[in-house]
Design a protein around this motif. Structure first.
Motif, PDB file in Angstrom:
ATOM      1  N   UNK A 305       0.946  -1.192  -0.232  1.00  0.00           N
ATOM      2  CA  UNK A 305      -0.213   0.172  -0.108  1.00  0.00           C
ATOM      3  C   UNK A 305       0.743   1.286   0.157  1.00  0.00           C
ATOM      4  N   UNK A 306       1.953   1.096   0.862  1.00  0.00           N
ATOM      5  CA  UNK A 306       2.689   2.272   0.852  1.00  0.00           C
ATOM      6  C   UNK A 306       3.486   2.433  -0.927  1.00  0.00           C
ATOM      7  N   UNK A 307       3.548   1.669  -1.579  1.00  0.00           N
ATOM      8  CA  UNK A 307       4.562   1.701  -2.953  1.00  0.00           C
ATOM      9  C   UNK A 307       3.865   1.539  -3.993  1.00  0.00           C
ATOM     10  N   UNK A 308       2.500   0.614  -3.607  1.00  0.00           N
ATOM     11  CA  UNK A 308       1.327   0.174  -5.301  1.00  0.00           C
ATOM     12  C   UNK A 308      -0.044   0.929  -4.381  1.00  0.00           C
ATOM     13  N   UNK A 309      -0.888   1.422  -5.485  1.00  0.00           N
ATOM     14  CA  UNK A 309      -2.002   1.699  -4.590  1.00  0.00           C
ATOM     15  C   UNK A 309      -2.904   0.589  -5.013  1.00  0.00           C
ATOM     16  N   UNK A 310      -3.313  -0.488  -4.134  1.00  0.00           N
ATOM     17  CA  UNK A 310      -3.829  -1.090  -3.568  1.00  0.00           C
ATOM     18  C   UNK A 310      -5.774  -0.716  -3.839  1.00  0.00           C
ATOM     19  N   UNK A 311      -5.816  -0.923  -5.166  1.00  0.00           N
ATOM     20  CA  UNK A 311      -7.421   0.227  -5.018  1.00  0.00           C
ATOM     21  C   UNK A 311      -8.276  -0.715  -4.979  1.00  0.00           C
ATOM     22  N   UNK A 312      -8.479  -2.387  -5.038  1.00  0.00           N
ATOM     23  CA  UNK A 312      -9.588  -3.780  -5.584  1.00  0.00           C
ATOM     24  C   UNK A 312      -9.604  -4.770  -4.842  1.00  0.00           C
ATOM     25  N   UNK A 328     -10.401 -16.971  -2.325  1.00  0.00           N
ATOM     26  CA  UNK A 328      -8.995 -16.671  -2.156  1.00  0.00           C
ATOM     27  C   UNK A 328      -9.671 -15.483  -2.574  1.00  0.00           C
ATOM     28  N   UNK A 329      -9.209 -14.613  -2.759  1.00  0.00           N
ATOM     29  CA  UNK A 329      -9.100 -13.482  -3.565  1.00  0.00           C
ATOM     30  C   UNK A 329      -8.721 -12.570  -5.063  1.00  0.00           C
ATOM     31  N   UNK A 330      -8.455 -11.789  -6.013  1.00  0.00           N
ATOM     32  CA  UNK A 330      -7.850 -11.307  -6.906  1.00  0.00           C
ATOM     33  C   UNK A 330      -7.257  -9.960  -5.812  1.00  0.00           C
ATOM     34  N   UNK A 331      -6.154  -9.491  -6.036  1.00  0.00           N
ATOM     35  CA  UNK A 331      -5.562  -8.356  -5.635  1.00  0.00           C
ATOM     36  C   UNK A 331      -5.603  -7.239  -6.924  1.00  0.00           C
ATOM     37  N   UNK A 332      -6.347  -6.238  -6.938  1.00  0.00           N
ATOM     38  CA  UNK A 332      -5.513  -5.388  -8.099  1.00  0.00           C
ATOM     39  C   UNK A 332      -4.864  -4.238  -7.490  1.00  0.00           C
ATOM     40  N   UNK A 347      -4.677   5.007  -1.069  1.00  0.00           N
ATOM     41  CA  UNK A 347      -5.852   6.091  -0.198  1.00  0.00           C
ATOM     42  C   UNK A 347      -6.784   5.822  -0.062  1.00  0.00           C
ATOM     43  N   UNK A 348      -7.396   4.565  -0.662  1.00  0.00           N
ATOM     44  CA  UNK A 348      -8.534   3.947  -0.458  1.00  0.00           C
ATOM     45  C   UNK A 348      -8.533   1.814  -0.975  1.00  0.00           C
ATOM     46  N   UNK A 349      -9.138   1.283  -0.432  1.00  0.00           N
ATOM     47  CA  UNK A 349      -9.360   0.245  -0.694  1.00  0.00           C
ATOM     48  C   UNK A 349     -10.980  -0.104  -1.202  1.00  0.00           C
ATOM     49  N   UNK A 350     -11.115  -0.585  -2.581  1.00  0.00           N
ATOM     50  CA  UNK A 350     -12.427  -0.613  -2.777  1.00  0.00           C
ATOM     51  C   UNK A 350     -12.389  -2.355  -2.118  1.00  0.00           C
ATOM     52  N   UNK A 400     -16.093   1.180  -0.012  1.00  0.00           N
ATOM     53  CA  UNK A 400     -14.655   1.608  -0.047  1.00  0.00           C
ATOM     54  C   UNK A 400     -14.350   1.241   1.480  1.00  0.00           C
ATOM     55  N   UNK A 401     -12.609   1.323   1.786  1.00  0.00           N
ATOM     56  CA  UNK A 401     -12.477   1.494   2.668  1.00  0.00           C
ATOM     57  C   UNK A 401     -10.907   2.564   2.088  1.00  0.00           C
ATOM     58  N   UNK A 402     -10.847   3.776   3.061  1.00  0.00           N
ATOM     59  CA  UNK A 402      -9.693   4.587   3.095  1.00  0.00           C
ATOM     60  C   UNK A 402      -8.623   4.113   4.644  1.00  0.00           C
ATOM     61  N   UNK A 403      -7.294   4.569   3.880  1.00  0.00           N
ATOM     62  CA  UNK A 403      -6.206   4.485   4.511  1.00  0.00           C
ATOM     63  C   UNK A 403      -6.376   4.070   5.628  1.00  0.00           C
ATOM     64  N   UNK A 404      -6.784   5.557   6.726  1.00  0.00           N
ATOM     65  CA  UNK A 404      -6.693   5.388   7.802  1.00  0.00           C
ATOM     66  C   UNK A 404      -7.067   4.172   8.185  1.00  0.00           C
ATOM     67  N   UNK A 405      -8.755   4.151   8.425  1.00  0.00           N
ATOM     68  CA  UNK A 405      -9.811   3.142   8.286  1.00  0.00           C
ATOM     69  C   UNK A 405      -8.931   1.991   8.642  1.00  0.00           C
TER      70      UNK A 405
END
Length: 471
Positions: A305-312, A328-332, A347-350, A400-405
């Motif tokens: 999450x620091x180096x990439x935008x883990x958006x989904x 299982x899951x898919x990380x985008x 900034x946030x993960x959906x 949506x879940x913000x980075x602070x959460x």
């Protein structure tokens, strides 16, 4: 015979036939070329073929790397010369440059799928469901000129689907310049596969789909081979890494977070992060423990999450990967465009929950494209995850879940909010094979959790004992 034996035998003969049809037999000794096999009499054909399998896999007798890799340690299960003659005659009857030939690559992939489905364990080693591959490729939208990588290539499903997507968008690359065409055909597709028998099938699959295999490496991505320049600077990575124990920690010196773990999934995710070019994007299938493991697992998620935008994150339903893990899951995610590692590129993960309250999939209820339709709409048209989205609230599947959460949860991404009538979607399993596979996976997962705990405590002897039990 098993599907694996059948497909492997076909691979040897198809390669010789293909080389003949493509006028590319100079790398094959004359006595083993297709015309020679056809011409030899029935009493001698089996002996000639057996010797050919030995010689074609011998690097001291054949210079071409691809030929040697396909025939390495090859052996035939055919016992009667008459049966071999029937196989040769049947394959010789293929119309190589007709519509029948164009569809043959898809038919070969169909055989690979049948081979994988022969046992649930086989599916874990070889095959990702084609419908899931197609969804991931369509969302990531590979573009001509990009380097496409799969560091756990298997039989090539992701690489072939990405190439097919780009061909479809460019009239079979006809719309590209000669220089661009050369790049697409010779350099765009890259990958690694360390299981020799699977690598053999991978090369054949790529040949049948007109993809040059020169940038495919028969190696272990978690070894120093994974640091090769050809595996750096990828614009798009699509992969379904192995989920089980690696049989030993990674030996690469650049995997600073996961250098001592004994399971595949965490170091493969770190490889993807490091292998992406700035601005590059990825879609990676991972088991649930990647979302919640503490220790190095949490450090890896923070790095991601620091180096990439883990958006989904797509939480997949059960019954798709029993041999690799029940859930299982898919990380985008997309690598930051900054060369220097940023802080909190995410900034946030959906999260889309396709699992809770959903149907249970398995042998009697295979997953289909329609099952992914709502997720595809929710994801949007932007492969970097920047399309306009709507949080559907506590009763919806997309939130949506913000980075602070997330930080308040110690970066645990195993988040659920929907209530299901059944506490476990596996309650819906009815096929005995599905049930047995689920039980086996739960036992394996339990052993892995104990292994991780022992490693965290720094004890080595119990780990060795666990490995013996697991084996």
């Amino acid at each position: 015979m098993t599907y694996q034996q059948y497909v492997t035998e076909l691979t040897y003969l198809l390669f010789l036939k293909m080389a003949s049809e493509q006028k590319d037999e100079t790398r094959i000794p004359e006595r083993y070329r297709w015309s020679a096999l056809k011409a030899v009499n029935e009493t001698e054909v089996l002996q000639r073929y057996k010797q050919g399998l030995i010689d074609l896999g011998d690097p001291s007798k054949v210079d071409d790397r691809s030929v040697v890799a396909i025939f390495q340690n090859a052996a035939t299960i055919v016992r009667e010369p008459a049966n071999l003659r029937k196989l040769i005659d049947a394959i010789d009857g293929l119309h190589w440059f007709s519509d029948e030939r164009d569809a043959f690559g898809d038919a070969y992939e169909g055989l690979l799928q049948k081979m994988a489905e022969e046992t649930k364990r086989g599916a874990g080693q070889y095959f990702t469901p084609r419908v899931l591959i197609d969804v991931m490729v369509a969302l990531m939208k590979p573009q001509p000129g990009e380097i496409i990588q799969d560091p756990a290539a298997g039989t090539g499903g992701f690489l072939i689907a990405a190439d097919a997507w780009m061909r479809d968008k460019t009239d079979g690359y006809f719309e590209l310049s000669p220089k661009q065409q050369a790049f697409q055909l010779q350099s765009a597709i890259r990958g690694v596969e360390n299981v020799p028998d699977t690598f053999r099938l991978l090369l054949m699959n790529l040949h049948l789909h007109q993809i040059d295999p020169d940038h495919l490496d028969p190696n272990d991505t978690l070894s120093p081979a994974g640091q090769k320049p050809a595996l750096k600077g990828a614009n798009l990575i699509l992969t379904n890494p192995p989920f089980g124990p690696a049989g030993g920690p990674p030996t690469r010196d650049d995997l600073t977070i996961t250098d001592r773990v004994s399971s595949y999934q965490l170091p493969f995710v770190e490889h993807v992060i490091r292998a992406l070019a700035p601005g590059g994007r990825a879609a990676v299938i991972v088991p649930d423990n990647v979302l919640f493991d503490d220790g190095r697992g949490r450090l890896l998620r923070q790095m991601l999450m620091n180096r990439c935008d883990l958006h989904t994150i797509l939480r997949l339903p059960t019954g798709i990967f029993y041999a690799q893990g029940v859930k299982t899951n898919v990380l985008f995610f997309a690598r930051s465009e900054d060369e220097a590692p940023p802080v909190d590129a995410t900034e946030a993960v959906w999260i889309y929950d396709m699992r809770t309250g959903a149907a249970t999939y398995g042998k009697t209820n295979p997953i289909g494209a329609a099952d992914f339709a709502d997720f595809v709409r929710a994801f949007g048209d932007d492969p970097w995850g920047r399309a306009e989205r709507r949080d559907r609230g506590e009763t919806g599947r997309f939130r949506r879940f913000g980075r602070e959460a997330l930080a308040a949860r110690n970066d645990n991404l195993d988040i659920t909010w929907l209530k299901a009538e059944s506490t476990d979607p596996e309650d819906g399993l009815t096929d005995p094979e599905d049930i047995a596979a689920a039980i086996e996976t739960h036992l394996t997962a339990a052993l892995e959790e104990v292994r991780g705990l022992v490693e965290e405590l720094g004890a080595e002897a119990p780990v060795a004992a666990l490995e013996e039990v697991t084996a």
